[in-house]
Design a protein around this motif. Sequence first.
Motif, PDB file in Angstrom:
ATOM      1  N   VAL A 198       1.009  -1.107   0.242  1.00 20.30           N
ATOM      2  CA  VAL A 198      -0.022   0.079   0.110  1.00 20.30           C
ATOM      3  C   VAL A 198       0.886   1.430   0.019  1.00 20.30           C
ATOM      4  O   VAL A 198       0.578   2.116  -0.717  1.00 20.30           O
ATOM      5  CB  VAL A 198      -1.162   0.063   1.253  1.00 20.30           C
ATOM      6  CG1 VAL A 198      -1.605   1.376   1.430  1.00 20.30           C
ATOM      7  CG2 VAL A 198      -2.003  -1.300   0.827  1.00 20.30           C
ATOM      8  N   ARG A 199       1.966   1.245   0.682  1.00 20.79           N
ATOM      9  CA  ARG A 199       2.899   2.456   0.841  1.00 20.79           C
ATOM     10  C   ARG A 199       3.472   2.686  -0.634  1.00 20.79           C
ATOM     11  O   ARG A 199       3.522   3.611  -1.224  1.00 20.79           O
ATOM     12  CB  ARG A 199       4.134   2.086   1.728  1.00 20.79           C
ATOM     13  CG  ARG A 199       5.204   3.153   1.599  1.00 20.79           C
ATOM     14  CD  ARG A 199       4.562   4.553   2.057  1.00 20.79           C
ATOM     15  NE  ARG A 199       4.800   5.458   1.042  1.00 20.79           N
ATOM     16  CZ  ARG A 199       4.300   6.490   1.061  1.00 20.79           C
ATOM     17  NH1 ARG A 199       3.534   6.987   2.008  1.00 20.79           N
ATOM     18  NH2 ARG A 199       4.373   7.357   0.142  1.00 20.79           N
ATOM     19  N   LEU A 200       3.714   1.686  -1.438  1.00 23.23           N
ATOM     20  CA  LEU A 200       4.335   1.838  -2.754  1.00 23.23           C
ATOM     21  C   LEU A 200       3.218   2.136  -3.739  1.00 23.23           C
ATOM     22  O   LEU A 200       3.137   3.220  -4.647  1.00 23.23           O
ATOM     23  CB  LEU A 200       4.917   0.599  -3.350  1.00 23.23           C
ATOM     24  CG  LEU A 200       6.350   0.133  -2.629  1.00 23.23           C
ATOM     25  CD1 LEU A 200       6.529  -1.188  -2.728  1.00 23.23           C
ATOM     26  CD2 LEU A 200       7.324   1.281  -3.509  1.00 23.23           C
ATOM     27  N   ASP A 201       1.885   1.938  -3.331  1.00 22.49           N
ATOM     28  CA  ASP A 201       0.666   2.146  -4.178  1.00 22.49           C
ATOM     29  C   ASP A 201       0.397   3.623  -4.060  1.00 22.49           C
ATOM     30  O   ASP A 201       0.289   4.396  -4.916  1.00 22.49           O
ATOM     31  CB  ASP A 201      -0.284   1.417  -3.781  1.00 22.49           C
ATOM     32  CG  ASP A 201      -1.846   1.889  -4.472  1.00 22.49           C
ATOM     33  OD1 ASP A 201      -1.902   1.947  -5.705  1.00 22.49           O
ATOM     34  OD2 ASP A 201      -2.513   2.559  -3.706  1.00 22.49           O
ATOM     35  N   ILE A 205       0.243   6.720  -6.600  1.00 26.06           N
ATOM     36  CA  ILE A 205      -0.783   8.091  -6.519  1.00 26.06           C
ATOM     37  C   ILE A 205      -0.401   9.249  -6.812  1.00 26.06           C
ATOM     38  O   ILE A 205      -0.886   9.935  -7.605  1.00 26.06           O
ATOM     39  CB  ILE A 205      -1.789   7.823  -5.110  1.00 26.06           C
ATOM     40  CG1 ILE A 205      -2.752   6.522  -5.172  1.00 26.06           C
ATOM     41  CG2 ILE A 205      -2.784   9.043  -5.105  1.00 26.06           C
ATOM     42  CD1 ILE A 205      -3.585   6.210  -3.812  1.00 26.06           C
ATOM     43  N   GLU A 206       1.003   9.704  -6.170  1.00 25.80           N
ATOM     44  CA  GLU A 206       1.421  10.602  -6.279  1.00 25.80           C
ATOM     45  C   GLU A 206       1.939  10.836  -7.566  1.00 25.80           C
ATOM     46  O   GLU A 206       1.446  12.111  -8.249  1.00 25.80           O
ATOM     47  CB  GLU A 206       2.859  10.969  -5.552  1.00 25.80           C
ATOM     48  CG  GLU A 206       2.641  10.811  -3.903  1.00 25.80           C
ATOM     49  CD  GLU A 206       2.118  12.007  -3.554  1.00 25.80           C
ATOM     50  OE1 GLU A 206       2.199  13.331  -4.245  1.00 25.80           O
ATOM     51  OE2 GLU A 206       1.482  12.142  -2.487  1.00 25.80           O
ATOM     52  N   PHE A 207       2.170  10.013  -8.641  1.00 28.83           N
ATOM     53  CA  PHE A 207       2.385  10.160  -9.779  1.00 28.83           C
ATOM     54  C   PHE A 207       1.327  10.516 -10.733  1.00 28.83           C
ATOM     55  O   PHE A 207       1.226  11.168 -11.455  1.00 28.83           O
ATOM     56  CB  PHE A 207       3.292   8.979 -10.374  1.00 28.83           C
ATOM     57  CG  PHE A 207       4.669   8.594  -9.537  1.00 28.83           C
ATOM     58  CD1 PHE A 207       5.339   9.854  -9.302  1.00 28.83           C
ATOM     59  CD2 PHE A 207       5.200   7.448  -9.265  1.00 28.83           C
ATOM     60  CE1 PHE A 207       6.574   9.486  -8.809  1.00 28.83           C
ATOM     61  CE2 PHE A 207       6.274   7.319  -8.647  1.00 28.83           C
ATOM     62  CZ  PHE A 207       7.197   8.453  -8.549  1.00 28.83           C
TER      63      PHE A 207
ATOM     64  N   LEU B  82     -10.280  14.882  -9.521  1.00 25.93           N
ATOM     65  CA  LEU B  82     -10.998  13.573  -9.806  1.00 25.93           C
ATOM     66  C   LEU B  82     -10.376  13.012 -10.867  1.00 25.93           C
ATOM     67  O   LEU B  82     -10.605  11.708 -10.758  1.00 25.93           O
ATOM     68  CB  LEU B  82     -12.554  14.299 -10.156  1.00 25.93           C
ATOM     69  CG  LEU B  82     -13.697  13.271 -10.561  1.00 25.93           C
ATOM     70  CD1 LEU B  82     -13.628  12.529  -9.250  1.00 25.93           C
ATOM     71  CD2 LEU B  82     -14.877  14.005 -10.632  1.00 25.93           C
ATOM     72  N   VAL B  83      -9.969  13.504 -11.767  1.00 25.97           N
ATOM     73  CA  VAL B  83      -9.180  12.757 -12.817  1.00 25.97           C
ATOM     74  C   VAL B  83      -8.199  11.857 -12.472  1.00 25.97           C
ATOM     75  O   VAL B  83      -7.981  10.630 -12.609  1.00 25.97           O
ATOM     76  CB  VAL B  83      -8.622  13.594 -14.046  1.00 25.97           C
ATOM     77  CG1 VAL B  83      -7.872  12.819 -14.995  1.00 25.97           C
ATOM     78  CG2 VAL B  83      -9.605  14.195 -14.810  1.00 25.97           C
ATOM     79  N   ASN B  84      -7.323  12.548 -11.674  1.00 23.65           N
ATOM     80  CA  ASN B  84      -6.404  11.736 -10.993  1.00 23.65           C
ATOM     81  C   ASN B  84      -6.660  10.717  -9.991  1.00 23.65           C
ATOM     82  O   ASN B  84      -6.233   9.427 -10.224  1.00 23.65           O
ATOM     83  CB  ASN B  84      -5.315  12.650 -10.343  1.00 23.65           C
ATOM     84  CG  ASN B  84      -4.954  13.795 -10.673  1.00 23.65           C
ATOM     85  OD1 ASN B  84      -5.329  14.109 -11.993  1.00 23.65           O
ATOM     86  ND2 ASN B  84      -4.435  15.036 -10.006  1.00 23.65           N
ATOM     87  N   TYR B  85      -7.521  10.947  -9.180  1.00 27.68           N
ATOM     88  CA  TYR B  85      -7.767   9.893  -8.383  1.00 27.68           C
ATOM     89  C   TYR B  85      -8.836   8.602  -9.063  1.00 27.68           C
ATOM     90  O   TYR B  85      -8.923   7.656  -8.567  1.00 27.68           O
ATOM     91  CB  TYR B  85      -8.639  10.466  -7.149  1.00 27.68           C
ATOM     92  CG  TYR B  85      -7.670  10.876  -6.073  1.00 27.68           C
ATOM     93  CD1 TYR B  85      -7.009  10.107  -5.310  1.00 27.68           C
ATOM     94  CD2 TYR B  85      -7.304  12.149  -6.242  1.00 27.68           C
ATOM     95  CE1 TYR B  85      -5.945  10.381  -4.325  1.00 27.68           C
ATOM     96  CE2 TYR B  85      -6.049  12.551  -5.209  1.00 27.68           C
ATOM     97  CZ  TYR B  85      -5.469  11.811  -4.337  1.00 27.68           C
ATOM     98  OH  TYR B  85      -4.532  11.977  -3.535  1.00 27.68           O
ATOM     99  N   SER B  86      -9.672   9.118  -9.989  1.00 32.88           N
ATOM    100  CA  SER B  86      -9.976   8.142 -10.932  1.00 32.88           C
ATOM    101  C   SER B  86      -9.466   7.110 -11.374  1.00 32.88           C
ATOM    102  O   SER B  86      -9.655   5.890 -11.404  1.00 32.88           O
ATOM    103  CB  SER B  86     -11.111   8.708 -12.096  1.00 32.88           C
ATOM    104  OG  SER B  86     -12.219   9.744 -11.533  1.00 32.88           O
TER     105      SER B  86
END
Lengths: 319, 319, 319, 319, 319
Positions: A198-201, A205-207, B82-86
């Motif tokens: 999850v940490r790597l995930d 998400i940052e990217f 919203l785009v990013n988290y989608s």
Amino acid sequence: MIVSKNLRWKYIFFYAWKSMLYFLCLSIAVYFLHHKFSFIDKLSVPFEAVATLSTALAIFLAFNNNSAYDRWWEARKIWGKLVNYSRAWGREVLTLSMDQEGRPNEELASWQRAMIYRHMAFVHGLRVFLRQRHPYNGIEQELMEAPNDYQQIKGFLPPEEFDEVMSKRNPPNYLLMLQGRDLQHAYDRGWISDYRLVRLDETLIEFNNHQGMCERIKNTPFPRPYSYFGRMFVFIHGTLVPFAFVEELGVWNIPLSLAINFVFLSLEQIGARTEDPFENRPGDTPLSAISLTIEENLKEMLGDTNLPTKLAPVGGVVL
Amino acid sequence: MIVSKNLRWKYIFFYAWKSMLYFLCLSIAVYFLHHKFSFIDKLSVPFEAVATLSTALAIFLAFNNNSAYDRWWEARKIWGKLVNYSRAWGREVLTLSMDQEGRPNEELASWQRAMIYRHMAFVHGLRVFLRQRHPYNGIEQELMEAPNDYQQIKGFLPPEEFDEVMSKRNPPNYLLMLQGRDLQHAYDRGWISDYRLVRLDETLIEFNNHQGMCERIKNTPFPRPYSYFGRMFVFIHGTLVPFAFVEELGVWNIPLSLAINFVFLSLEQIGARTEDPFENRPGDTPLSAISLTIEENLKEMLGDTNLPTKLAPVGGVVL
Amino acid sequence: MIVSKNLRWKYIFFYAWKSMLYFLCLSIAVYFLHHKFSFIDKLSVPFEAVATLSTALAIFLAFNNNSAYDRWWEARKIWGKLVNYSRAWGREVLTLSMDQEGRPNEELASWQRAMIYRHMAFVHGLRVFLRQRHPYNGIEQELMEAPNDYQQIKGFLPPEEFDEVMSKRNPPNYLLMLQGRDLQHAYDRGWISDYRLVRLDETLIEFNNHQGMCERIKNTPFPRPYSYFGRMFVFIHGTLVPFAFVEELGVWNIPLSLAINFVFLSLEQIGARTEDPFENRPGDTPLSAISLTIEENLKEMLGDTNLPTKLAPVGGVVL
Amino acid sequence: MIVSKNLRWKYIFFYAWKSMLYFLCLSIAVYFLHHKFSFIDKLSVPFEAVATLSTALAIFLAFNNNSAYDRWWEARKIWGKLVNYSRAWGREVLTLSMDQEGRPNEELASWQRAMIYRHMAFVHGLRVFLRQRHPYNGIEQELMEAPNDYQQIKGFLPPEEFDEVMSKRNPPNYLLMLQGRDLQHAYDRGWISDYRLVRLDETLIEFNNHQGMCERIKNTPFPRPYSYFGRMFVFIHGTLVPFAFVEELGVWNIPLSLAINFVFLSLEQIGARTEDPFENRPGDTPLSAISLTIEENLKEMLGDTNLPTKLAPVGGVVL
Amino acid sequence: MIVSKNLRWKYIFFYAWKSMLYFLCLSIAVYFLHHKFSFIDKLSVPFEAVATLSTALAIFLAFNNNSAYDRWWEARKIWGKLVNYSRAWGREVLTLSMDQEGRPNEELASWQRAMIYRHMAFVHGLRVFLRQRHPYNGIEQELMEAPNDYQQIKGFLPPEEFDEVMSKRNPPNYLLMLQGRDLQHAYDRGWISDYRLVRLDETLIEFNNHQGMCERIKNTPFPRPYSYFGRMFVFIHGTLVPFAFVEELGVWNIPLSLAINFVFLSLEQIGARTEDPFENRPGDTPLSAISLTIEENLKEMLGDTNLPTKLAPVGGVVL
């Protein structure tokens, strides 16, 4: 990004010469019509009327410049974060994944290398993706451009993966998807725990965020009414300026009008040149240079020695 | 969102023609009363009085424009997130849920597909929800509108679920609630661990935030006193302008007054047209286009081939 | 929050009439002393001196308005976040707590209901808490007020708990404390794991933050020197204005001075009316409406049908 | 923090009287030299030259005030966060630590109490730490001061711990270190799990941040060149003002010059009095009052009845 | 960072004397050409033309100063965060790692010490890294500089590690990489759990962020067009100023022109001196002082007594 402290005149005139020519012709015409033919005697505009517009225009252009700079600086901040999290990604891939028994593990090592090289592909690919030009921006010929082609990421990926990625409408996003798949694989192999997965995930998400934020700036021009009216007001104001002093000043009116118009025109132009930071132009965010920094840092962390050569400024410009 | 660099005159006049007509009539009347009938001889206003108001007005309109732009840009930022988290949601659903024994699992695959399609329904549903107009904004007829109907999300949900969602006052929020229910189901089936359940819940919280932030902008107009007084001051100032130069300028007073009033009126109008970004108007945040981008990205990640067709700009506008 | 696009004149005059009366009397006095009695012949102030102050004043009032608006908008943002996290809280309570064996569990269901109703009590209680007026703000009589009484939260809590909470100096904070206690209870019963306990605690921290941020705005007035000097400068400037044109304009000086003073006074008043958003006044953040939205959303998620009736705007105002 | 809506004149004159005296003498001197001795006939400055400086000065002072206010407001925000996380800390200590068997546990209860009282010591200690004055700020005598002494935290700590903390250069930071040690102890005793240990550590990181952010504002004065030149420009401008109107106005020049200079001087002074919020002065962030709020809230959560008495405003000021 | 409230004249003239000399010569020349030789009789510029530029220039310089200050303040904020997270790092290393059986463990203690000392090396190393000058900034000789050499971090690292780090292009980043390696080692030894490993990794990500944010400011100059045109406009405007009053004022024109130009030149210079905060100049962010504070805090937490001596201000400057 322009790094030399003095701008070259060719940059300035490349963008401003058409408008300056108009203002020059106008003030010459006004001078001749007034002093030689006494044609527009009644037309001389009271200076206070121009001054009213000058103040309003200066405030409006300050707002435009401020917003343009914010867009440019935000673009730079996003790529700065991409640098930070790329380094963190390199460190995390190398230190959070481990052989469960603590033995040297070649399969793990090659997985780590693949994860980090695919990230370099993501970074370079994002750069290429962002620099594709929208037809509606109408940019034709620039003084200077960086090469921008997906072929540049070929070396960072296995060939069949490169082809798969290229077949997608949004290649960088698909690369992040593949990173996710490979994390699952590492989890299955026991190299990373549930928690570290999850940490790597979360780093991925940052990217997602960095990419999406760049796309937002790229795909959303600064509201056109602001820039359109900025341009229009500079011309309305600039057209009135030569009429304001023509009576008092005679021929000196010409250079003085030009000086005033040059100032307002420049204020407008700087903003217009700054508001779109991903168009592969001299004043842009230096995506090529930053991508190479990331590549260099990651290779250094892997212990690789094929470090890329950093770009030296050309003509005071880093691209 | 307007993407063409030059505004069409019909946009400009669509909103400004009533006020410009008033200013035109006013300056003609002032001219005739003064020069033909010498009626308002004593009334010519000293220009300095107008200039005082001009400066104050320019500063105040800059503040209004600044705030309007902030609202507009924040709306765009939210939809960017919203785009990013989608995308992150798509990746997480596909890579953080897994069969405990690592076998191909059809039930899991169809659960993943349902989670991702329901998210598309959330995105399109949020767009529809946001674009419903408040009666107090008094918008009647626009030059251009995008279709806006909950029927557009029907294809993304099972029929009975669609009906259930439609029966709620806040459909998008209820869709997130259903996502939470299905996460619990996946946890019960052992596809996601305790820890990954919470990670996915945190992504849902992001969507709660995006929805709520949009509702905040939608439901909270820019403080009415600011826009009301902005409008009123433009008229007070504009009404004084023709009196200021009438004596010196004669008939040229008419175009000059109009030019000055056009500048201040435009400054006021741009802000007023920008401050509400979710009204389904040409200058709005392009919710339809962004929703389709999300749909496209998610389908691409699922490997689906029924990618939606992206909207081309119509008349220089993306909706 | 004022939602109607046109302000009613009674709002404007309710706050401005005293000052406008002063300016009216002053300009009449100046006119008579000058034109009838030639008393203050030497005193006419050069307009440039007034213009200097006008510019400085306009800039200063813009700063004040900007800061006042920031406070108001931040208040709205905080309550927006409260909406978002309230929905997330509802979803988390309902989907992160579960019977360990997956059976229907009435005790759990009633615990979930209690947690969500106590949260509604927190929201309504925070509204009441924030709207209590500080004596130093000196607000007496408003055109319109919403009912504000802790009795309104009685229905959301068990009676003995209501009494306990009411005995505290800071009731909303104590409600969050009780939520924490009940989370511990759910953990003891095995309904939430260690990890989900912490996730729910983190949502409570959000509520701590929302409450504290509102208290900060409530208890920290915009620095008094800024508003005090703003007010004072408007009067110094406004007192000089009638002297500046008295000679040139004659009786027209009176309406012109009033117009100028009205603009500056309004700029000052808008800021002063906006800077305190929790005083239960027409321009405030609409706490009552938002609280009801939260109540409605949470009840909808629970499947309850006793949804509250939303407030329609009264006189163009939502409270 | 000043809470009364009207400033007392003694506050205003306490800081401004020296400069006002200079401006008074100057305008009197200019008047006599000009009108009585015709000495400086040629020297009367054209008003436009002064007006140029006025505009530039007003804009510059607006920037200074804006930045000063940002520092002040940020200081208040940090202490607001400290309130929020202190309450969260109280709740977490009380509800996240538990006896493993669920029995009443006196040792645990006294550990909880110690953790919460040490936090009160941290808060009061941070207040004392921040209010120590830097010699380079040159503050001598103020109209009003709050008591500021580490002895005030003695009651919250065991005696030997108090001595240990006092021997450190940075006592508040050391208190956080001790909190970390005691968390480890609770982990060893099984009162908090691994996961909750980290959650509590993250709350401690918040306190690290709050302390460090305050130290940043305290130890980094607003860039001296900005305030120094602000002061200097007010004097350059103010010295020119009496020369600008001396000819037209005669003796009325004296009050008019004073009024203009009073406005600009006040603008400069407000900023200078706002930019340093931790100096134990009337306009500062009210650290004493906020510390007492935290103490009160935490004791209320513990069920203690020795609640502190909150400070009533004295002379319209809360410290 | 300049801490003394009064700037020394040598700082002011060190940067401004060349330009002031130009303006002095110019106004003297204008005076003589006009009054002695009547050469430029026709050339006297109407003051309103200069005033137009003055306002635009003042607004533009305010924007530049604002942005320069933002960069400077952001730099300070980043180093403030570095302080906060360094303290958190010290606390976490000391309290989150533990011997599994709770025995005193010398190996663990020396690991803790190494982790904390390597962090001091990171902080000092980052300072040295950031202060290396880019050739394109063209800074030659400053009034004052702090020593800046990687040798200063030698004492914090084992010799062979120091050499390894020095061989890298980006030494601070490599130090963070080593911290990650040693965390893995501690995990292998059982001193930190999976969960605490990730918590410590997240603190390392903070340091990645701090370093990268500093590099962003360091490597991205404030857009050159803004500073270049700011400089250019000051000269265009300043060159026109002496012509504006030459007729009315005679010899007094010289000091008045100088005063006006001094104000605008200073406004430009303050910004130009503030925008680059990492160049080892008097007005910079005080990296040396902050590094020593971190070193002091960490040693105090370890119980070490070799606390560093803090720098006293020299000539009113802390570096």
